[in-house]
Design a protein around this motif. Sequence first.
Motif, mmCIF file in Angstrom:
data_model
loop_
_atom_site.group_PDB
_atom_site.id
_atom_site.type_symbol
_atom_site.label_atom_id
_atom_site.label_comp_id
_atom_site.label_asym_id
_atom_site.label_seq_id
_atom_site.Cartn_x
_atom_site.Cartn_y
_atom_site.Cartn_z
ATOM 1 N N GLY A 132 0.799 -1.225 0.000
ATOM 2 C CA GLY A 132 0.000 0.000 0.000
ATOM 3 C C GLY A 132 0.823 1.261 0.000
ATOM 4 O O GLY A 132 0.343 2.332 0.395
ATOM 5 N N HIS A 135 4.329 -2.856 -2.906
ATOM 6 C CA HIS A 135 3.119 -2.830 -3.717
ATOM 7 C C HIS A 135 2.519 -1.434 -3.587
ATOM 8 O O HIS A 135 2.078 -1.047 -2.499
ATOM 9 C CB HIS A 135 2.116 -3.880 -3.237
ATOM 10 C CG HIS A 135 2.610 -5.284 -3.362
ATOM 11 N ND1 HIS A 135 2.175 -6.136 -4.351
ATOM 12 C CD2 HIS A 135 3.508 -5.995 -2.626
ATOM 13 C CE1 HIS A 135 2.772 -7.310 -4.220
ATOM 14 N NE2 HIS A 135 3.590 -7.247 -3.177
ATOM 15 N N LEU A 158 -2.661 -1.151 -6.636
ATOM 16 C CA LEU A 158 -3.621 -2.038 -5.980
ATOM 17 C C LEU A 158 -5.055 -1.567 -6.180
ATOM 18 O O LEU A 158 -5.959 -2.377 -6.415
ATOM 19 C CB LEU A 158 -3.309 -2.129 -4.487
ATOM 20 C CG LEU A 158 -1.975 -2.796 -4.115
ATOM 21 C CD1 LEU A 158 -1.668 -2.576 -2.642
ATOM 22 C CD2 LEU A 158 -2.020 -4.293 -4.418
ATOM 23 N N LEU A 159 -5.277 -0.263 -6.096
ATOM 24 C CA LEU A 159 -6.639 0.268 -6.196
ATOM 25 C C LEU A 159 -7.200 0.196 -7.619
ATOM 26 O O LEU A 159 -8.418 0.328 -7.816
ATOM 27 C CB LEU A 159 -6.686 1.704 -5.687
ATOM 28 C CG LEU A 159 -6.410 1.887 -4.183
ATOM 29 C CD1 LEU A 159 -6.568 3.340 -3.781
ATOM 30 C CD2 LEU A 159 -7.317 1.002 -3.331
ATOM 31 N N PRO A 196 -9.488 -3.495 -7.486
ATOM 32 C CA PRO A 196 -9.935 -3.722 -6.100
ATOM 33 C C PRO A 196 -10.328 -5.162 -5.790
ATOM 34 O O PRO A 196 -10.169 -5.607 -4.654
ATOM 35 C CB PRO A 196 -11.133 -2.767 -5.958
ATOM 36 C CG PRO A 196 -11.555 -2.445 -7.354
ATOM 37 C CD PRO A 196 -10.308 -2.486 -8.180
ATOM 38 N N ILE A 254 -7.224 -7.249 -4.548
ATOM 39 C CA ILE A 254 -6.378 -6.799 -3.439
ATOM 40 C C ILE A 254 -6.081 -7.919 -2.444
ATOM 41 O O ILE A 254 -4.934 -8.102 -2.019
ATOM 42 C CB ILE A 254 -7.012 -5.580 -2.733
ATOM 43 C CG1 ILE A 254 -6.895 -4.342 -3.624
ATOM 44 C CG2 ILE A 254 -6.335 -5.319 -1.388
ATOM 45 C CD1 ILE A 254 -7.479 -3.085 -3.021
ATOM 46 N N ASN A 255 -7.089 -8.683 -2.041
ATOM 47 C CA ASN A 255 -6.841 -9.750 -1.070
ATOM 48 C C ASN A 255 -5.869 -10.795 -1.626
ATOM 49 O O ASN A 255 -4.996 -11.298 -0.897
ATOM 50 C CB ASN A 255 -8.149 -10.414 -0.663
ATOM 51 C CG ASN A 255 -8.931 -9.588 0.329
ATOM 52 O OD1 ASN A 255 -8.430 -8.618 0.899
ATOM 53 N ND2 ASN A 255 -10.189 -9.946 0.555
ATOM 54 N N ARG A 295 -3.551 -10.289 -3.819
ATOM 55 C CA ARG A 295 -2.220 -9.700 -3.862
ATOM 56 C C ARG A 295 -1.601 -9.608 -2.474
ATOM 57 O O ARG A 295 -0.378 -9.747 -2.325
ATOM 58 C CB ARG A 295 -2.279 -8.312 -4.519
ATOM 59 C CG ARG A 295 -2.645 -8.379 -5.991
ATOM 60 C CD ARG A 295 -2.437 -7.055 -6.693
ATOM 61 N NE ARG A 295 -2.777 -7.145 -8.094
ATOM 62 C CZ ARG A 295 -2.435 -6.230 -9.003
ATOM 63 N NH1 ARG A 295 -1.739 -5.162 -8.642
ATOM 64 N NH2 ARG A 295 -2.787 -6.374 -10.259
ATOM 65 N N PHE A 348 -6.377 2.531 2.176
ATOM 66 C CA PHE A 348 -7.290 1.401 2.313
ATOM 67 C C PHE A 348 -8.469 1.786 3.200
ATOM 68 O O PHE A 348 -8.383 2.714 4.005
ATOM 69 C CB PHE A 348 -6.569 0.203 2.931
ATOM 70 C CG PHE A 348 -5.442 -0.334 2.101
ATOM 71 C CD1 PHE A 348 -5.677 -0.902 0.856
ATOM 72 C CD2 PHE A 348 -4.135 -0.286 2.564
ATOM 73 C CE1 PHE A 348 -4.633 -1.408 0.087
ATOM 74 C CE2 PHE A 348 -3.082 -0.785 1.808
ATOM 75 C CZ PHE A 348 -3.332 -1.344 0.563
ATOM 76 N N GLN A 391 -11.039 -3.269 4.542
ATOM 77 C CA GLN A 391 -9.946 -3.926 3.819
ATOM 78 C C GLN A 391 -8.816 -4.285 4.772
ATOM 79 O O GLN A 391 -8.247 -5.387 4.699
ATOM 80 C CB GLN A 391 -9.433 -3.008 2.706
ATOM 81 C CG GLN A 391 -10.356 -2.904 1.511
ATOM 82 C CD GLN A 391 -9.885 -1.879 0.493
ATOM 83 O OE1 GLN A 391 -9.423 -0.800 0.857
ATOM 84 N NE2 GLN A 391 -9.995 -2.207 -0.786
#
Length: 331
Positions: free
Chosen positions: A208, A231, A236-237, A240, A243-244, A246, A281, A285
């Motif tokens: 993040g 990352h 990442l966004l 979405p 994300i989990n 990754r 986040f 999340q």
Amino acid sequence: MDALKIYKPANIEKLISKRKGEVKFGEKLQFINNLGDLENNSARYVVLGIPEDIGVRANHGKPGTSKAWQSLLAALANIQVNRFNDPENLVLLGELDCKKFMDKAANIDASDPNYHIKLGDLIKEIDQLVAELVEKIISSGKIPILIGGGHNNAYGNIKGAAKATGDPVNVINIDAHTDLRQLEHRHSGNGFSYAIEGQYLCKYAVFGLHKNYTPEYIFKEMDFSENMNYHLLEDLLRFPDEINRRFKECIETIDNSKFGFELDCDAIANFPSSAKSPAGFSVNQIRNFISMASKNKNCCYFHICEAAPDETSAVQIGKTLSYFISDFISE
């Protein structure tokens, strides 16, 4: 250890809102008389407060992280005990007594040309105390949950974990920043730099990371190192739903041996922290990430830092941190 204020039930008794037919966390939490009692205690987790903001100030940041611990206590004490929540698996150890350090910091003139260096000297003293406590807790077969305080305390966490396990540890850090700044005076922005320099930290992953607040020299340093990866939040966004997955992959890059789990509240969008950001986040999340990391057998500590409550946000911050703890200890 003189600097450790060990809690008794009386320390939180007035915080518990008792109601007929209900049982609250504060009524069932475990307590100990001294650190030596940890080895024979059945609980798996130990929660410890580090109420200071000296490292943040030494990093030219916003003070207030010293108040997060008290904000948490009231919320933690009033979680409902039910089939999903087991407070008997958690020892409320107490807090590192930071008052003398905070008093010394308050007496340093901000106009002193060595102001930040002198704050850094105080942080070095706190580093040693945190490292000793983390080493003791992990050596007792427990997993410490540390509530800061600034992210400067990552160094003590990592050093203590490495000494307890006998090897450098890995770390996954959910953070807007790397905290890999130069080896100048100690502050909240160079805890991981010092951990690497001391050979206590091996693999390091930042999840993040904000591209707008990371210097180019740090990007180059991480790109060059085989032991560091990151990352970007911006990447990442864009996806979405991924994300989990990754985050799971991020854990897999560092979970071949014992690792520490660091959560800087600066990574949460619009969260009252030392470096509050509109980007980041969501709390939900973060809760998913915590649940994923906690279930890994090699996770050896959890550190929540940089929350900076004020009068209007203290209750919500306390509740949020209590959710994070209950998620982490959930089986």
